[in-house]
Design an enzyme around this catalytic site. Structure first.
Site, PDB file in Angstrom:
ATOM      1  N   PRO A 111      -3.455  17.676   7.309  1.00 27.82           N
ATOM      2  CG  PRO A 111      -1.853  16.008   7.316  1.00 27.82           C
ATOM      3  CD  PRO A 111      -2.011  17.487   7.431  1.00 27.82           C
ATOM      4  CD  GLU A 337       2.879 -10.699  10.707  1.00 27.52           C
ATOM      5  OE1 GLU A 337       3.652  -9.722  10.611  1.00 27.52           O
ATOM      6  OE2 GLU A 337       1.808 -10.772  10.073  1.00 27.52           O
TER       7      GLU A 337
END
Length: 498
Positions: A111, A337
């Site tokens: 990556p 949340e």
């Protein structure tokens, strides 16, 4: 042959012009056309040569900054493989006695931001070689043959600079090699094909008994796109994976970048390494740099742990925004949340690192999770728990508002991505199956079956803690940001009172 053809043309043209004038033909149109054609040809040739020269000057610079393997953290396996390959170049006479063929090329795959360029620079320092760097995009031009010419110039320049510096070897590093080394499909990309063919020819021309010796190191994060002729033994002999660092590697990288910064002695970098799961080396460097910037903003002489926590949030999600939400939106975001955070603590106790309502990037609020340990293998139970956490926000909205909002879009995308992983790994009731053979209707049925079942489980778990939501809502809105430890204390106290 071309020389004699040119001389023949120079001899024929004047005679032909004299004959036409003698015959009474107006030769002015022919002269104008010839002058225009010659001008255009000369301009194109000059432009191509100029482009090649400019490209060469941009890339063919010897790096003066040295880089050792000790300065690179988190890639112990990659470093050991690379050092073993480089020893073939350093211990040339010794391996020659054993009949070992030195490597011509090393391919670094992984990556972005994992340190492939740093490893190439360290390889040049380890072998005491001239280091030349280029990017694959520098060889691509609209003029056919320019890229091939630049490849030839690159190898020629490497040999010349090594001889001039008195070095016995040179390291050529080509980043983004997939730009010029992609699979050839017989299309019309003549410039790409010629550039790749020239690179293959130059690699075939590398001889281990010639001085200076040339080693090519290339990097890509798309190995599957490379042409098979480039990957075969005798060209890129060794393929080394440079992956994202584990917790131990992340701690090593953080310590390296903390060496020149005033860090508060109370900071636990091991905790920061745990919270930065999945970060690359470049992202970890950015965390330390952003932490120092936050300390400077607050006028602090030392970088505190709170600064690094804010830096992790910024690297993950972006900078804080000035968007102002209405009270209704803030209440909905807080409940959303809380749904994520409570669900996470129920299925994976101790996993919540932070609950925040401050807008950051594209998010109005977020829950940052702290992996207890790096995991690379996942069971069905673990993936189910990940989906429950992702669906917690939407489940909380349904409980308190009777419906969902667009804020759950990313959560659903994450959940469906986990379902795809389950199917491709044979962890569903479908068993072992080729996912590419599944129709959209089958995918829809599998998604609906798994997600509807887990959504019902999530709503049932959260419904039992409705009072906890109501009691925690005002606290979360007032505090805006709550650490994982404080949230668990709050959750524990409210659960007892409920």
């Amino acid at each position: 042959m071309r020389k004699y053809g040119l001389e023949l043309l120079i001899g024929i043209v004047p005679v032909l012009l004299i004959f036409l004038i003698y015959a009474g033909v107006n030769i002015m149109p022919f002269l104008l056309i010839a002058i225009l054609a010659g001008g255009v040809t000369f301009a194109l040739m000059s432009r191509g040569k100029m482009t090649a020269m400019q490209g060469g000057k941009q890339r063919l610079e010897v790096s003066a900054a040295s880089m050792s393997f000790e300065q690179i953290g988190g890639q112990e396996r990659a470093k050991s493989e690379l050092i073993e390959a480089l020893d073939f170049l350093v211990r040339h006479e010794e391996i020659k006695k054993l009949g070992i063929r030195p490597m011509k090329g090393i391919l670094l795959t992984g990556p972005p931001g994992t340190g492939k360029t740093l490893l190439a620079r360290a390889a040049a320092q380890y072998t005491d070689s001239i280091y030349l760097a280029a990017s694959g995009s520098e060889f691509v031009e609209m003029y056919v043959g320019v890229g091939a010419g630049r490849i030839r110039d690159l190898f020629k320049e490497a040999r010349q600079k090594a001889k001039k510096a008195g070095k016995s070897s040179a390291v050529i590093f080509i980043d983004e090699i997939d730009v010029i080394g992609g699979k050839r499909d017989g299309g019309q990309h003549r410039e790409y094909d010629q550039t790749l063919n020239q690179l293959l020819t130059e690699m075939d021309g590398i001889r281990s008994d010639e001085a200076p010796r040339i080693l090519i190191i290339a990097a890509t994060n798309r190995k599957e796109m490379l042409d098979s002729a480039l990957l075969r033994p005798g060209r890129f002999d060794r393929h080394i994976g440079v992956e994202l660092p584990d917790k131990k590697g992340r701690l090593h990288i953080l310590n390296l970048h903390a060496a020149n910064k005033p860090i508060d002695p109370s900071i636990d970098l091991e905790r920061i390494a745990s919270e930065s799961f999945g970060f690359s080396g470049a992202q970890l460097e950015s965390v330390m740099n952003e932490g120092a910037i936050y300390a400077m903003r607050e006028g602090s002489e030392l970088i505190q742990e709170s600064h690094l926590a804010m830096a992790i949030d910024k690297v993950m999600m972006g900078e804080k925004t000035d968007r102002e939400a209405t009270k209704e939106e803030r209440d909905r975001v807080a409940l959303h949340e809380l749904g994520h955070a409570i669900a996470a603590e129920l299925v994976r106790p101790g996993s919540v690192s932070q609950v925040a309502l401050s807008p950051r990037g594209q998010a109005l609020g977020y829950v940052r999770h702290n992996p207890q340990q790096d995991k690379y293998l996942y069971t069905r139970e673990f993936l189910d728990s990940q989906i429950i956490i992702a669906l917690g926000g939407a489940a909380a909205e349904e409980i308190f508002y009777g419906g969902r909002s667009t804020g759950s879009r990313n959560d659903f995308e994450q959940a469906m991505g986990i379902v795809r992983t389950m199917v491709e790994s044979g962890l569903t009731e479908l068993g072992i199956i080729d996912a590419n053979m599944m129709t959209p209707e089958v995918w829809a049925k599998v998604n609906r079956s798994i997600l509807d079942d887990l959504m019902a489980r999530t709503k049932g778990m959260l419904e039992e803690r409705r009072q906890v939501f109501m009691d925690a809502l005002d606290i979360v809105i007032r505090e805006e940001t709550i650490s994982g430890d404080n949230f668990r204390e709050l959750l524990g106290s409210l659960s007892k009172s409920a």
